[in-house]
Design a protein around this motif. Sequence first.
Motif, PDB file in Angstrom:
ATOM      1  N   GLU A  40      40.717  72.847  39.170  1.00 32.15           N
ATOM      2  CA  GLU A  40      42.162  73.071  38.626  1.00 32.15           C
ATOM      3  C   GLU A  40      43.400  74.221  39.396  1.00 32.15           C
ATOM      4  O   GLU A  40      44.055  73.572  39.448  1.00 32.15           O
ATOM      5  CB  GLU A  40      42.221  72.704  37.100  1.00 32.15           C
ATOM      6  N   PHE A  57      55.978  78.116  34.937  1.00 32.48           N
ATOM      7  CA  PHE A  57      54.204  77.230  34.778  1.00 32.48           C
ATOM      8  C   PHE A  57      53.304  78.046  36.255  1.00 32.48           C
ATOM      9  O   PHE A  57      52.233  78.177  34.980  1.00 32.48           O
ATOM     10  CB  PHE A  57      54.696  76.121  35.282  1.00 32.48           C
ATOM     11  N   HIS A  61      49.808  79.392  33.585  1.00 28.50           N
ATOM     12  CA  HIS A  61      49.028  79.043  34.234  1.00 28.50           C
ATOM     13  C   HIS A  61      47.209  79.084  34.995  1.00 28.50           C
ATOM     14  O   HIS A  61      46.358  79.581  34.627  1.00 28.50           O
ATOM     15  CB  HIS A  61      48.828  77.498  34.391  1.00 28.50           C
TER      16      HIS A  61
ATOM     17  N   LEU B 104      52.575  78.820  23.269  1.00 33.88           N
ATOM     18  CA  LEU B 104      51.476  78.929  24.583  1.00 33.88           C
ATOM     19  C   LEU B 104      52.510  77.753  25.134  1.00 33.88           C
ATOM     20  O   LEU B 104      53.295  78.333  26.511  1.00 33.88           O
ATOM     21  CB  LEU B 104      50.584  77.997  24.301  1.00 33.88           C
ATOM     22  N   GLN B 107      55.539  79.334  26.326  1.00 35.71           N
ATOM     23  CA  GLN B 107      55.158  80.859  27.249  1.00 35.71           C
ATOM     24  C   GLN B 107      55.233  80.482  28.906  1.00 35.71           C
ATOM     25  O   GLN B 107      55.229  80.596  29.197  1.00 35.71           O
ATOM     26  CB  GLN B 107      53.525  81.455  26.932  1.00 35.71           C
ATOM     27  N   LEU B 108      54.381  78.791  28.610  1.00 33.41           N
ATOM     28  CA  LEU B 108      54.846  77.900  29.976  1.00 33.41           C
ATOM     29  C   LEU B 108      55.802  77.680  30.717  1.00 33.41           C
ATOM     30  O   LEU B 108      56.274  77.358  31.505  1.00 33.41           O
ATOM     31  CB  LEU B 108      53.893  76.786  29.794  1.00 33.41           C
ATOM     32  N   LEU B 109      57.160  77.688  29.582  1.00 35.58           N
ATOM     33  CA  LEU B 109      58.493  77.490  29.595  1.00 35.58           C
ATOM     34  C   LEU B 109      59.096  78.807  30.396  1.00 35.58           C
ATOM     35  O   LEU B 109      60.548  78.467  30.752  1.00 35.58           O
ATOM     36  CB  LEU B 109      58.764  77.117  28.587  1.00 35.58           C
ATOM     37  N   GLN B 252      40.687  72.503  28.888  1.00 38.13           N
ATOM     38  CA  GLN B 252      40.518  73.643  28.084  1.00 38.13           C
ATOM     39  C   GLN B 252      42.038  74.280  27.642  1.00 38.13           C
ATOM     40  O   GLN B 252      42.251  75.255  26.696  1.00 38.13           O
ATOM     41  CB  GLN B 252      39.902  75.166  29.134  1.00 38.13           C
ATOM     42  N   PHE B 253      42.860  74.030  28.664  1.00 36.19           N
ATOM     43  CA  PHE B 253      44.094  74.919  28.212  1.00 36.19           C
ATOM     44  C   PHE B 253      45.738  73.968  28.112  1.00 36.19           C
ATOM     45  O   PHE B 253      45.250  72.627  28.819  1.00 36.19           O
ATOM     46  CB  PHE B 253      44.510  75.700  29.177  1.00 36.19           C
ATOM     47  N   GLY B 255      48.524  74.367  29.133  1.00 36.99           N
ATOM     48  CA  GLY B 255      48.622  73.883  30.241  1.00 36.99           C
ATOM     49  C   GLY B 255      48.167  72.753  31.683  1.00 36.99           C
ATOM     50  O   GLY B 255      48.970  72.342  32.307  1.00 36.99           O
ATOM     51  N   THR B 256      47.095  72.838  30.909  1.00 43.15           N
ATOM     52  CA  THR B 256      46.101  71.459  31.422  1.00 43.15           C
ATOM     53  C   THR B 256      46.975  70.043  30.642  1.00 43.15           C
ATOM     54  O   THR B 256      46.629  68.987  31.868  1.00 43.15           O
ATOM     55  CB  THR B 256      44.310  71.550  31.323  1.00 43.15           C
ATOM     56  N   ALA B 258      49.899  69.898  30.461  1.00 43.09           N
ATOM     57  CA  ALA B 258      51.583  69.267  31.026  1.00 43.09           C
ATOM     58  C   ALA B 258      51.237  68.764  32.490  1.00 43.09           C
ATOM     59  O   ALA B 258      51.630  68.202  33.103  1.00 43.09           O
ATOM     60  CB  ALA B 258      52.153  71.054  30.960  1.00 43.09           C
ATOM     61  N   LEU B 259      49.846  69.563  32.844  1.00 44.91           N
ATOM     62  CA  LEU B 259      50.147  69.455  34.630  1.00 44.91           C
ATOM     63  C   LEU B 259      49.713  68.362  35.145  1.00 44.91           C
ATOM     64  O   LEU B 259      50.186  67.569  36.104  1.00 44.91           O
ATOM     65  CB  LEU B 259      49.228  70.165  35.093  1.00 44.91           C
ATOM     66  N   ASP B 262      52.855  66.959  35.539  1.00 46.32           N
ATOM     67  CA  ASP B 262      53.431  67.626  36.439  1.00 46.32           C
ATOM     68  C   ASP B 262      53.433  66.824  38.125  1.00 46.32           C
ATOM     69  O   ASP B 262      53.655  66.057  38.770  1.00 46.32           O
ATOM     70  CB  ASP B 262      52.925  68.982  36.442  1.00 46.32           C
ATOM     71  N   LEU B 270      56.647  68.256  34.219  1.00 40.78           N
ATOM     72  CA  LEU B 270      56.241  68.873  34.436  1.00 40.78           C
ATOM     73  C   LEU B 270      56.901  69.208  32.938  1.00 40.78           C
ATOM     74  O   LEU B 270      56.776  69.286  31.563  1.00 40.78           O
ATOM     75  CB  LEU B 270      56.072  69.776  34.798  1.00 40.78           C
TER      76      LEU B 270
END
Lengths: 120, 408
Positions: A40, A57, A61, B104, B107-109, B252-253, B255-256, B258-259, B262, B270
Amino acid sequence: MFRTRNASRCIPALAAALALAGCGSSPQKNIESVHSLAAEGALLAQQSERGDATAIFVRVHAGYLKEEVDTLQGALAAEHELRAARVASAVSRDLERLRHGGAVSDDLERLAEQAERLAK
Amino acid sequence: MNKIFQIALGILAAIGGFVDIGDLVFNVEAGATFGYQLLWVVVVGVVGIIVYSEMCGRVATVSKRPVFDAVRERMGFGVGAGVLIASEFVNLMTLAAEVGGAALVLQLLAGLSYRGLIVVAIVGLGLAVWVLPFEWIERVFGYLGLCLLVFVVGAIKLHPDWGAVGHGFVPHADTDDFLLYAYFAVGLLGAAMTPYEVYFYSSGVVEEGWTPKDLGLNRANSMIGYGLGGVLSFALMITAGALYLPKGIEPQFIGTVALAADVPLGTIGLILALIGILFAVGGAAIDTCLSGAYNVSQFFGWEWGKHRRAAAAPRFTLSWIVLLVLAFGIVMTGIDPVMLTEYSVIFSVVALPLTYLPILLVANDKAYMGRHVNGRIANAFGLVYFAIIMIVAVTAIPLMILTNGGTG
């Protein structure tokens, strides 16, 4: 009365089983998780190098991936899986570099392949 | 024309509001683990929520009382209290997971501290509930949740094996780990049929003052809205199956998730994915919070309703504020929202029979429903689904323990 007593004994055992569900991991599972996180990380790094993801991001991440890898590295070292622990440590270093904009996709791919071989 | 416009708006809101954090987590994990093999389970779950939300909406429209009110009257105080306790426990876990998920994503933004953003999420949600009228909550969060359609585009751009995708709609299990497969099937059904959705829907029907003339609208909203909302779930699973399974990536996240948008679509994918997740999860948090307040108020016979001013329904208002505060406390302990989501979905599966049996009984009661009582088709579906619900409710916790929380 008998059924009530049995039920009273069952409930704490069930609660303990539920609390522990998802806690235990074998060394095999931990190595597979390192492979997953490295793979990943490689994907995230590729997007970063292409300019196809925001810096925020990538930083956030990659930080979460690194936290998880660090936990696994400690567990693998404690389980005396030293080769796997060294791979995890290398993945952690690359993810830290990725957080600061480093170009690490090739290295993370290589480490993911290494972890996959160790898992087999 | 006005009616068509109203239906369209309702459907759009239902699509955007269909996905919550449970759907995000379980659909992506299922895709990354089993590819497209569990797509058929999503179909089963979507049909299930259509069947029961249509029944719920009909009960509330005809009796002018929301489902929980009818449950207490029909099943008695003792059973009603049991249903209330179970549903409030699950509501609170789900709400905490949604709040954590929203923080979360923020936070990613924005890149700021997670704990600080939990406060932002709670305050933002509280303000939205306080300030926005009921219809506008649905529209704002539903329409912005439509950004999740980016996963449909992403799934197409990833060029999955469409033959294998089609095969995924046929029930089959091509795996050695049948227990894990069963765990994900249970989780997907639970994520599609979470109890708070039907309680919120039925209370909303009463809030908006639907009459029997609106039963057609009820059916359209349920079938088309949830049906198309299910397409988002398919897209999440197909994307994960095409992208993560070949690479051995175990999501697990948040963010995964959203990826996954992306990679095929770049930065715009994204950003849209993150906005879509934020508003889908935020909308679900509001639905869950209000659902909890509705249940308590309806059970104890308090004044309730978003259409009432806070002073006119003080205990209802206090109830949703208390739920938000409790959820805040849970998330601030640092518990992982993704793990909390999995627990909340599995526990909501256990509570499903307590939710759906009263609905089925009331919808069959001529004294309540008059000529709008369940017909043969509604009953056939209702009974089949109740049998499915009983099987998954009994197997959910053993599967969670045997599969080590879905980690295999």
